[in-house]
Design an enzyme around this catalytic site. Structure first.
Site, mmCIF file in Angstrom:
data_model
loop_
_atom_site.group_PDB
_atom_site.id
_atom_site.type_symbol
_atom_site.label_atom_id
_atom_site.label_comp_id
_atom_site.label_asym_id
_atom_site.label_seq_id
_atom_site.Cartn_x
_atom_site.Cartn_y
_atom_site.Cartn_z
ATOM 1 N N SER A 86 -18.961 48.156 -23.673
ATOM 2 C CA SER A 86 -17.793 48.058 -22.820
ATOM 3 C C SER A 86 -17.623 49.415 -22.179
ATOM 4 C CB SER A 86 -16.564 47.705 -23.647
ATOM 5 O OG SER A 86 -15.414 47.966 -22.900
ATOM 6 N N ARG A 87 -17.767 49.471 -20.852
ATOM 7 C CA ARG A 87 -17.721 50.771 -20.194
ATOM 8 C C ARG A 87 -16.306 51.352 -20.150
ATOM 9 N NH1 ARG A 87 -21.768 48.614 -16.124
ATOM 10 N NH2 ARG A 87 -23.092 48.022 -17.851
#
Ligand code: ATP
Ligand code: MG
Length: 514
Positions: free
Chosen positions: A364-365
């Site tokens: 998850s950036r």
């Protein structure tokens, strides 16, 4: 003679003056050819891309191609009865769908028309299916978690409100299950949901609707359906319509979750449509603008700034891979558009680790910006521990004698993977997730038989509910899990373990597995 000529000229002049200026050939056209839901039209000189065109028999289409001498129109509806020579006219409107609270709990098609036998949708507001995405200055950063209720996601790959997180995996790996569980978990969380089904069987959608109804989740959800039996223009339009429906609420300051199930089928529908329109094919026969198609769709998801109401649109697009190949054209495109991906592994799914989230390939950036402080704290190092567990597991297969540290890493890793297993339709509250992960990380479960782990966790949950409810309240309301509370939970768990040591009372594992 001259008189006669003059009166004739006058007559012609009068007739010319009477000519109705309103008939404007640039806004009408004639069908030259029609087939496969595509009409080629002569005329419509001033047609706009994406404009709604009305045909003489009351059916509609959307302008998709503007050529020098003709206009290509994708036709809506299943039983299109347009023939060669029929007339059509511009409507000067972009294709729009009805929006508003009247759509909650409804199943609609790509044009926003109800298909669920619950009567007409009473709303006076409409929104164009292709609306521009909010500007950078209108957005704020993602900083609030969108709780999925799935332990593996909330702890390791947190999703924030306004984020776009791709769910990717082979067929039958539980992609839809994750999306539906996330919708179910939004109950009483003041979040509206839109589920857009593209190219799926009607029977699968019927099941999903029934499940949402069963878990009381339909009342805050809208379903936009373009099933496999619908023509490609409807499948192409569905995610855009769904986004417009969701966007309306976002601009009203609401939090909205949208699911596109799935965008690989959407890409195929778009390819079909544009090949029929004779646009030249590009890589893998997809049209050259396929990246633009999906990027402009997903750019519409964001978190709005406080001045604009602070609403958010969180997108969970789904993409199906072939034999785990995430480097194929459409998957790589969408991976690069989104802010992270949940990769579902077929091997894990088949060996019973469900949800089959591969913590190594998932990311998850937005990261821990989308996590609460307590969750960040209890899930610290979880991914690292799992990574070293999987590495050790591969080595231990060689069968050599293992040293003590390796054995303990293997044991602890097995416990962690077991704790992260979760049944479908059973999203957990954040407080239960935190307690489960805290106990798993503490090592207290390492000497418990794997098949007993979920029983222990469930019993601990019951004990806390009965004797120390304030711990849950503090986690939920004050977002606090103090050292004192941690000690109390540990003590309760140790006591529980003691009391169950000699117990022959084996609860049915199936019953308590969660
Ligand atoms: P498709 O490629 O057909 O769209 P999918 O990847 O969306 O499949 P699902 O339909 O969500 O997969 O799930 C496949 C099957 O696995 C379903 O029968 C579902 O009930 C089951 N399943 C999914 N998640 C879980 C879970 N956590 N625990 C147990 N069973 C599960
Ligand atoms: Mg599915």
């Amino acid at each position: 003679m001259e008189n006669n000529l003059n009166s004739l000229a006058q007559l012609i002049q009068d007739e010319l003056n009477k000519y109705d200026q309103k008939i404007d050939s640039s806004s009408i056209g004639e069908v030259v050819s029609v087939g496969d839901c595509i009409a080629t039209v002569y005329g419509l000189d001033n047609a706009m891309y994406g404009e709604l065109i009305e045909f003489s028999n009351n059916s509609y289409g959307i302008v998709m191609n503007i050529n020098e001498t003709s206009v290509g129109i994708a036709l809506f509806g299943n039983n299109v009865t347009i023939k060669e020579g029929d007339m059509c006219k511009k409507t000067n409107k972009l294709v729009s769908v009805p929006v508003g609270d009247a759509l909650l709990g409804r199943v609609v098609n790509a044009l926003g028309e109800p298909i669920d036998d619950n009567g007409p949708i009473k709303t006076s507001e409409y929104r164009a299916v292709e609306s521009p995405s909010p500007d950078i200055m209108d957005r704020s950063s993602v900083n609030e978690p969108l709780e999925t209720g799935i332990k593996a996601i909330d702890s390791m790959i947190p999703i924030g409100k306004g984020q776009r997180e791709l769910i990717i995996g082979d067929r039958q790996t539980g992609k839809t299950a994750i999306a539906i569980d996330t919708i179910i978990n939004q109950k009483d969380k003041d979040t509206y949901c839109v589920y857009c089904s593209i190219g799926q069987k009607n029977s699968s959608l019927a099941q999903i609707v029934a499940k949402l109804k069963q878990y009381n989740a339909l009342k805050y959800t809208t379903i936009v359906d373009a099933s496999a039996s619908e023509p490609s223009p409807m499948q192409y339009l569905a995610p855009f319509s769904a986004t417009s429906i969701a966007e309306y609420w976002m601009h009203k300051g609401k939090n909205v979750l949208i699911i596109y199930d799935d965008l690989s089928k959407h890409a195929i529908a778009y390819r079909t449509l544009l090949l029929l329109l004779r646009r030249s094919p590009g890589r893998e026969a997809y049209p050259g603008d396929i990246f633009y198609l999906h990027s402009r769709l997903l750019e519409r998801s964001c978190k709005l700034s406080k001045e604009l109401g602070g609403g958010s649109l969180t997108a969970l697009p789904i993409v199906e891979t072939q034999s785990g190949d995430i480097s194929a054209y459409i998957p790589t495109n969408i991976i690069s558009i989104t802010d992270g991906q949940l990769f579902l592994s077929t091997n894990m799914f088949n060996s019973g680790f469900r949800p089959a989230i591969d913590s190594g390939l998932s990311v998850s950036r937005v990261g821990s910006a989308a996590q609460t402080k307590i969750m960040k704290e209890v899930s610290k190092n979880l991914r690292m521990k799992l990574a070293s567990y999987h590495e050790m597991l591969d080595f231990s297969r060689f069968g050599s004698d293992l040293d003590k540290t390796t054995v303990s890493i293997l044991k602890h890793g097995a416990v962690l993977t077991e704790v992260l297993k979760q049944k479908q339709y059973m999203p957990l509250s954040t407080s239960s997730e935190i307690i489960d992960i805290f106990i798993a990380q503490s090592g207290l479960l390492d000497d418990v038989e794997p098949h007993q782990i979920h029983k222990f966790l469930k019993l601990l949950d019951n004990t806390i509910l009965a004797n120390a409810k304030d711990i849950y309240q503090s986690i939920n309301n004050k977002k606090e899990f103090s050292d004192e509370d941690k000690k109390r939970v540990t003590k309760m768990f140790v006591q529980l373990k003691e009391s169950l040591k000699d117990s022959t009372n084996h609860l049915n594992d199936e019953e308590i597995y969660r």
